[in-house]
Design a protein around this motif. Structure first.
Motif: not given
Lengths: 264, 264, 264, 264
Positions: B101-112
């Motif tokens: 669950l890194g930057t490519r999938f779920v981690g995008t929660i953090e970015g948005s």
């Protein structure tokens, strides 16, 4: 010459999606679940393939809630230490903490759920107190023969009872669940206390073992309830670590203490 | 000569216990939480240090529910493969799945969540549509300058919209949350679509980013919401793996396929 | 009123450092180890607290080399799947692969090392063939009584022998190690074959069990030799995944296959 | 109606096996590798697809040896804490420790290898000291512009130099490797020191970055060298934890310290 690509023939019934919808165990995720069910209820669906009754949802949520937190435990320390080195990977810090949920702590849910499930099959729904006591004695004797601890009883801090266990067993009674699982785990605690000469109350994992049986969760995935609950606790500790860190201090003091005899 | 053992001075305010009670963030676990709060509500307490309002509990539960399942994903495969080799360690199989669950999938929660949180501070509570569009353009330009994908928009399968994102943003509106977060994430999707020349709808992690901001969760632990949700999904897949296994087949077919050109 | 910070009193003898040096198990890392010992030799030091003889270093390196690779295994798939989602965390992808090294595959090293260590104590250094056969029969009977597989024997692909096991046992002989460990593991394979009616050769983990005993490694950390070896193999697979990826294909085909019956 | 099972078409060139042999990167594992190559040499083969020269094997082994141990670090604590809860899963305890090898500690190998690889391409083989200094200034300015630490320089304990870095860079010289990588990393340390006003020596990960470049390892998997090395160190700590445990003490003292202000 190369052989042709082989076919892959597998099947999963949990979830599929198309352009406009996601379906989970036959239900439309966006129409029927998001906004309609709480997280615990949805977890129950995934663990048993059916929606819980109101009483089942209440007991399942309560069982999970009881396991979320217990202070600065070994898995909390593993999580915070990992976050110190890899703050870009919150998921890794949580995973590091989960890895310690083995046979010594949370894994005992599995053990107690297993003997309670087997015991209830043997006892049937209307067991007398004598029958429950006899079954408990048989269970305890089985563990003692293998020189193993009886899972689900005893606690290093909580005494005379584990208050979480009492809260869960009391809730199950109030919600109208059949009483045999609770009676059996209490009888096991009594038999284990007598056999060992030490006071061993039903602990939280023993009470959750009873909930697992009452809720129809397969004991082989019962440990997963602990994993779900502790995941929440570990994310909570990372929230605190950001604001009020402890990892660097634990590291520095541990390293200093561990090697001071080598420093002359 | 050995130095004396050093003192360890740390502090955590989440949980402590004594013989008869467990206290979590100032509340008595056994009296006030077990049986009274659902799992999502308790998770909200741990992630924000306060109990949610009814609307907050509903939106938080919904956001988590939306992320629990999405079929046989890479992390489901990692979990099932791990369980094949270590069936005695359910927690390890779940942890293996979480690690992806890194930057490519779920981690995008953090970015948005991050750009929405920053954007809302810049915009203030009463932003005009023009101001929202300008802020969205600024956000998208920032990502494009770094040649990075804009997190929270676009989906390989769902089109023209991600139905989970629509369900969440619609729910937030119905529950009476302020509309600026939703307006901003939609404006970002529009700006990203225009800049890239491809249709990029708000996806589920973009919508959750908006929920994170509306719920007052720190964006730095927002990825933890995905971790909590996926933990439940992964335990569900282990339940199915026990009854209807796929790991051995995926392994055997993969190994056969991968090496068939070497077999002559 | 707050209690004073408690003292932390622990001890570790492995490594300490000061401004100008690092000391590992009493040796100066920079003066005496870097550039002087190969990785396998250094690993032996850390696992046993002493430097190996030349023969021990050779056998230990060989045992590790034999476990590094075995194609697209379940743990390789877990590693590659994890890397797909978290390419920024190579360490997490490797860790995900290691988590499957449980009782079913590499963990059997532990089981075979344990019965070989116990058996050699029982047999003493000069055991007759009859005594070895009797001990092997006793070991096999013990596993069959618990309805458990005998660890270290049998292989789904390699037949009539596991060539890695033969290479290791032959090397141990050539290096002049005492023969009883090898004789015992071969006798166990013969006894297990007879008892089960299937041909079960000594496999690589059985041969490594013999090496573990010959090398004086504690069987309780013997699984660690597999963990070290597979770590290298998994990093190798990530090198290949970068150049020639397979994870996305395995995912897409698995998801399509798994859910095709739901698509109508 | 169900769709036919889809074909899986993937390729891996690392390893395949049949009944009587295992082939790794074109070499017969049992005939040509077991007993013939040490673990470090075999690791080099897997990380680069070719056998090392004698000098390359020596430098690669040395680089790995330098990273194996550094006392009771955060990842050692994560490993020992995990083992406390799941002693049946040694692999999980090691994996928990590896998860902290992120951007803050070992991951800096990646960063320094990357700028050194890029810098050497820019400089060419015969760079003057002035060119090296200019390139170093450019590298340091790049990090400062992003307000990022320069990876591979500075150490909290070792001063005036990191002795592991000196040992590695000296070894590379003695083995006859070209000097530009070492000159560049030293120039980067000098430039970073000047820019920051603090003395920042080349540290062990900076020196390993230079080795990575000299050895032809892809910087994108360079962090894997740290993962391999630390795996060995962590297994060594589990050996010690069995004989001389510290985890329970660290846990109990941490929990007591953390919550003592709550106990009144």
């Amino acid at each position: 010459m190369t052989h042709p690509a082989p076919a892959l023939d597998i099947r999963s019934d949990i979830c599929w999606s198309d352009e406009t919808s996601v379906t989970v165990l036959g239900r439309d995720l966006c129409e029927d679940l998001i906004g309609s069910v709480d997280l615990g209820t949805f977890a129950y669906l995934l663990l048993t393939e059916r929606m819980p009754s109101e009483a089942e949802a209440a007991l399942f949520n309560a069982a999970l809630v009881s396991l979320v937190e217990h202070g600065v435990t070994p898995n909390v320390l593993a999580t915070r230490m990992t976050y110190l080195g890899a703050p870009e990977s919150l998921q890794s810090a949580v995973a590091a903490g989960l890895l310690g949920l083995g046979t010594r702590f949370v894994g005992t849910i599995e053990g107690s759920a297993r003997y309670l499930a087997d015991g209830l099959v043997a006892l049937g729904p209307e067991a007398t107190d004598d029958a429950v006591r006899a079954e408990a004695a048989r269970i305890v004797a089985g563990f003692r023969e293998q020189r193993a601890h009886v899972p689900g009883v005893g606690h290093p801090v909580h005494t005379p009872v584990d208050p979480r266990a009492e809260a869960l067993l009391g809730l199950a009674d109030r919600l109208g669940f059949p009483g045999t699982a609770g009676r059996l785990v209490r009888a096991v605690a009594a038999a284990a206390s007598e056999a060992s000469g030490r006071h061993l109350p039903v602990n939280v994992t023993g009470a959750i073992g009873a909930c697992v049986v009452l809720l129809g969760v397969d004991w082989r995935i019962a440990r997963g309830m602990g994993v779900i609950a502790r995941t929440i606790g570990l994310v909570g500790h990372l929230r605190e670590e950001l604001a009020q860190p402890i990892a660097t201090t634990v590291w520095n003091v541990s390293d200093e203490s561990a090697s001071r005899h080598l420093r002359g």
